[in-house]
Enzyme design. Structure first.
Site, PDB file in Angstrom:
ATOM      1  N   LYS A   1     -13.291  -2.630  -4.144  1.00  0.00           N
ATOM      2  CA  LYS A   1     -14.103  -1.401  -4.158  1.00  0.00           C
ATOM      3  C   LYS A   1     -13.365  -0.264  -4.827  1.00  0.00           C
ATOM      4  CE  LYS A   1     -15.405  -2.215   0.630  1.00  0.00           C
ATOM      5  NZ  LYS A   1     -14.155  -2.267   1.399  1.00  0.00           N
TER       6      LYS A   1
ATOM      7  N   LYS B   1      -7.784  -9.034  -7.711  1.00  0.00           N
ATOM      8  CA  LYS B   1      -8.907  -9.178  -6.786  1.00  0.00           C
ATOM      9  C   LYS B   1     -10.040  -8.194  -7.116  1.00  0.00           C
ATOM     10  CE  LYS B   1      -9.099  -7.640  -2.349  1.00  0.00           C
ATOM     11  NZ  LYS B   1      -9.002  -7.490  -0.918  1.00  0.00           N
TER      12      LYS B   1
ATOM     13  N   LYS C   1       0.812  -1.221   0.000  1.00  0.00           N
ATOM     14  CA  LYS C   1       0.000   0.000   0.000  1.00  0.00           C
ATOM     15  C   LYS C   1       0.841   1.264   0.000  1.00  0.00           C
ATOM     16  CE  LYS C   1      -4.530  -1.439   1.508  1.00  0.00           C
ATOM     17  NZ  LYS C   1      -5.725  -1.103   2.252  1.00  0.00           N
TER      18      LYS C   1
HETATM   19  N1  AQP Z   1     -12.444  -9.979  -4.020  1.00  0.00           N
HETATM   20  C1  AQP Z   1     -12.670 -10.512  -2.828  1.00  0.00           C
HETATM   21  N2  AQP Z   1     -12.895 -11.843  -2.728  1.00  0.00           N
HETATM   22  C2  AQP Z   1     -13.143 -12.416  -1.518  1.00  0.00           C
HETATM   23  N3  AQP Z   1     -13.209 -11.721  -0.368  1.00  0.00           N
HETATM   24  C3  AQP Z   1     -13.004 -10.390  -0.415  1.00  0.00           C
HETATM   25  N4  AQP Z   1     -12.997  -9.428   0.535  1.00  0.00           N
HETATM   26  C4  AQP Z   1     -12.739  -8.228  -0.052  1.00  0.00           C
HETATM   27  N5  AQP Z   1     -12.576  -8.379  -1.379  1.00  0.00           N
HETATM   28  C5  AQP Z   1     -12.727  -9.711  -1.646  1.00  0.00           C
HETATM   29  C6  AQP Z   1     -13.235  -9.688   1.961  1.00  0.00           C
HETATM   30  O1  AQP Z   1     -14.241  -8.801   2.419  1.00  0.00           O
HETATM   31  C7  AQP Z   1     -13.984  -8.473   3.789  1.00  0.00           C
HETATM   32  C8  AQP Z   1     -14.067  -6.992   3.965  1.00  0.00           C
HETATM   33  O2  AQP Z   1     -13.078  -6.392   3.174  1.00  0.00           O
HETATM   34  P1  AQP Z   1     -12.630  -4.886   3.397  1.00  0.00           P
HETATM   35  O3  AQP Z   1     -13.610  -3.995   2.783  1.00  0.00           O
HETATM   36  O4  AQP Z   1     -12.360  -4.634   4.819  1.00  0.00           O
HETATM   37  O5  AQP Z   1     -11.229  -4.755   2.725  1.00  0.00           O
HETATM   38  P2  AQP Z   1     -10.591  -5.156   1.395  1.00  0.00           P
HETATM   39  O6  AQP Z   1     -10.196  -6.598   1.428  1.00  0.00           O
HETATM   40  O7  AQP Z   1      -9.491  -4.184   1.217  1.00  0.00           O
HETATM   41  O8  AQP Z   1     -11.730  -4.945   0.294  1.00  0.00           O
HETATM   42  P3  AQP Z   1     -11.599  -4.141  -1.055  1.00  0.00           P
HETATM   43  O9  AQP Z   1     -12.885  -4.247  -1.775  1.00  0.00           O
HETATM   44  O10 AQP Z   1     -10.385  -4.579  -1.814  1.00  0.00           O
HETATM   45  O11 AQP Z   1     -11.473  -2.671  -0.546  1.00  0.00           O
HETATM   46  P4  AQP Z   1     -10.464  -1.540  -0.947  1.00  0.00           P
HETATM   47  O12 AQP Z   1     -10.577  -1.436  -2.440  1.00  0.00           O
HETATM   48  O13 AQP Z   1     -11.000  -0.336  -0.221  1.00  0.00           O
HETATM   49  O14 AQP Z   1      -9.095  -1.978  -0.473  1.00  0.00           O
HETATM   50  C9  AQP Z   1     -12.610  -9.015   4.143  1.00  0.00           C
HETATM   51  O15 AQP Z   1     -12.778 -10.212   4.907  1.00  0.00           O
HETATM   52  C10 AQP Z   1     -11.990  -9.315   2.809  1.00  0.00           C
HETATM   53  O16 AQP Z   1     -11.052 -10.393   2.874  1.00  0.00           O
END
Ligand code: AQP
Length: 332
Positions: A200, A197, A114
């Site tokens: 968001k 992956k 990051k």
């Molecule tokens: N693509 C994914 N597949 C499976 N699980 C996922 N999670 C997130 N993306 C996927 C799981 O969702 C939970 C909450 O995630 P988070 O919002 O706290 O953080 P993140 O993993 O950083 O999600 P994003 O969508 O990728 O957010 P940004 O773009 O803001 O960094 C977690 O249990 C995560 O594993």
């Protein structure tokens, strides 16, 4: 010492929740809440480790709460609350930070990813993110933490920090939380690139299915999803990442084994497979988005639910914090 089993997990209010969040995390939380008392945080303190727009962050916390309830988290059973509304998280992060050698933090791969090349410009908050995560879990003496592969290293660190605190205190005050690595749909990939992956923060809205997407948007996104030139539909993560991702999404949505789904579509083409997948996704997601819309028209009721979640979470954390402060030598 044995600790009362309790689950803690969380989601960052950093945008619309998507199919990856649902299949990879929330769907499992909905199942788990029947097995163990569960606490689910909307992790806005983690969200601000990278820049956020204040008005959007608050709105997003409410929207995330609506999404969790619409997906099936039962607030009469489980606790949903906003992290920053319970002061124990910040207080415990400080105490635990004083038990965390820098060498442990320097090993964290997520910080390296990051912060990128601009390491000196990254905030102390981003660097200390794993200590806050340890505090999130340990403030409730949670014993089980459902995590994706990406968070496994942070949870191992939380166990090390709990051990370091216990050794300093000379007593087993904190549990060593167990990771619960989630099965099959652990990683849902982008619809535009099967090696990335679903996220968001991806600039393209076509890379993900949001829980708020309507039937037309879902159909359009699957139709445009990247495909390949191989005949038939088959699972092979290495050579067919996009087909494999779509098969995995189908299997997870249908609650069917991957092998059964790939057999069923072995002789289909992408067009008919994608259209069956879109129909299935609409059938599964439209009750969720409809419930979310209902919840979001009444923000006062949502705020009331979050205030109740905050009070219930704070009541669990209060005696834990008293014990930790006493063991630290704080005046309580
Ligand atoms: N693509 C994914 N597949 C499976 N699980 C996922 N999670 C997130 N993306 C996927 C799981 O969702 C939970 C909450 O995630 P988070 O919002 O706290 O953080 P993140 O993993 O950083 O999600 P994003 O969508 O990728 O957010 P940004 O773009 O803001 O960094 C977690 O249990 C995560 O594993």
């Amino acid at each position: 010492m044995s600790f009362t089993p309790r689950v803690f997990s969380g989601v960052q209010p950093t945008g619309n929740l998507h199919l990856g969040n649902y299949l990879g995390a929330i769907k499992q939380w909905v199942r788990m809440q029947h097995d163990m008392p569960s606490i689910y945080g909307i992790m806005d303190m983690h969200a601000i480790t990278v820049p956020q727009n204040a008005a959007e962050l608050a709105a997003c916390s409410r929207q995330t709460a609506a999404a969790l309830i619409a997906c099936g988290i039962d607030v009469s059973k489980s606790i949903i609350f906003v992290q920053s509304s319970v002061s124990a998280h910040a207080e415990l992060a400080w105490i635990l930070g004083c038990h965390t050698p820098l060498g442990w933090l320097n090993r964290m791969t997520q910080f390296k990813e990051k912060a990128g090349k601009q390491k000196d410009m990254a905030s102390l908050g981003l660097y200390g993110y794993p200590v806050l995560m340890a505090a999130d879990v340990l403030a409730y003496k949670a014993t089980h933490v459902p995590v994706g592969e990406d968070q496994k290293q942070h949870l191992e660190l939380a166990r090390d920090i709990a051990g370091a605190f216990n050794r300093a205190a000379g007593a087993e005050i904190l549990p060593l939380p167990e990771p619960m690595i989630l099965p099959t749909a652990a990683r849902i990939m982008s619809l535009r690139d099967g090696t990335k992956k679903m996220s968001k923060s991806d600039a393209s809205d076509y890379s993900r299915i949001n829980l708020t997407d309507d039937a037309d948007a879902i159909a359009a996104k699957f139709k445009k999803a990247k495909s390949d030139m191989v005949e038939g539909i088959s699972y092979d993560e290495e050579s067919r990442p996009e087909a494999s991702n779509l098969l995995q999404i189908y299997a997870a949505l249908a609650d069917e084994p991957l092998a059964k789904v790939s057999d069923a579509f072995a002789s289909s083409n992408f067009s008919s497979f994608k259209s069956a997948l879109a129909d299935l996704a609409v059938a599964k997601l439209s009750p969720i988005s409809a419930r979310m819309r209902e919840l979001l028209v009444d923000p006062d009721e949502l705020d009331r639910l979050l205030a109740s979640g905050r009070d219930r979470a704070a009541a669990i954390a209060a005696p834990v914090m008293r014990e930790i402060k006493q063991a630290t030598g704080f005046f309580v």
